[in-house]
Scaffold this motif. Sequence first.
Motif, mmCIF file in Angstrom:
data_model
loop_
_atom_site.group_PDB
_atom_site.id
_atom_site.type_symbol
_atom_site.label_atom_id
_atom_site.label_comp_id
_atom_site.label_asym_id
_atom_site.label_seq_id
_atom_site.Cartn_x
_atom_site.Cartn_y
_atom_site.Cartn_z
ATOM 1 N N CYS A 16 46.186 54.983 -63.339
ATOM 2 C CA CYS A 16 46.157 53.892 -64.322
ATOM 3 C C CYS A 16 45.272 52.743 -63.832
ATOM 4 N N GLU A 19 41.643 53.781 -64.143
ATOM 5 C CA GLU A 19 41.173 53.770 -65.534
ATOM 6 C C GLU A 19 41.096 52.362 -66.123
ATOM 7 N N ALA A 20 42.047 51.508 -65.745
ATOM 8 C CA ALA A 20 42.134 50.170 -66.353
ATOM 9 C C ALA A 20 42.527 49.132 -65.302
ATOM 10 N N GLU A 42 40.549 43.474 -76.213
ATOM 11 C CA GLU A 42 39.445 44.140 -75.514
ATOM 12 C C GLU A 42 39.926 45.084 -74.403
ATOM 13 N N GLN A 43 41.190 45.042 -74.023
ATOM 14 C CA GLN A 43 41.734 45.919 -72.990
ATOM 15 C C GLN A 43 42.524 47.103 -73.553
ATOM 16 N N ALA A 46 41.137 50.698 -72.771
ATOM 17 C CA ALA A 46 41.341 51.055 -71.370
ATOM 18 C C ALA A 46 42.802 51.397 -71.108
ATOM 19 N N ARG A 49 43.447 54.890 -72.373
ATOM 20 C CA ARG A 49 42.903 55.886 -71.442
ATOM 21 C C ARG A 49 43.822 56.049 -70.231
ATOM 22 N N ALA A 50 44.320 54.932 -69.715
ATOM 23 C CA ALA A 50 45.211 54.977 -68.554
ATOM 24 C C ALA A 50 46.510 55.693 -68.886
#
Length: 63
Positions: A16, A19-20, A42-43, A46, A49-50
């Motif tokens: 995690c 990824e972020a 904006e996060q 990410a 994805r995490a």
Amino acid sequence: MKVRVDMSRCQAYGTCADEAPAVFTLDEWGYAQAVDDELPPEQEAAARRAAAACPARAIALQE
């Protein structure tokens, strides 16, 4: 969006944070912690994805 790490499931893989890194930090034993409960827009990508990359499925996202 809110993010939560289930500490009973986290196995300290660290994917995690890879990824972020703006969303997750690792404690001194390698277990994940969310930097903040509320994510800025904006996060969000990410964080998704995490969550998808977490082998232990320890990350929960809530809209």
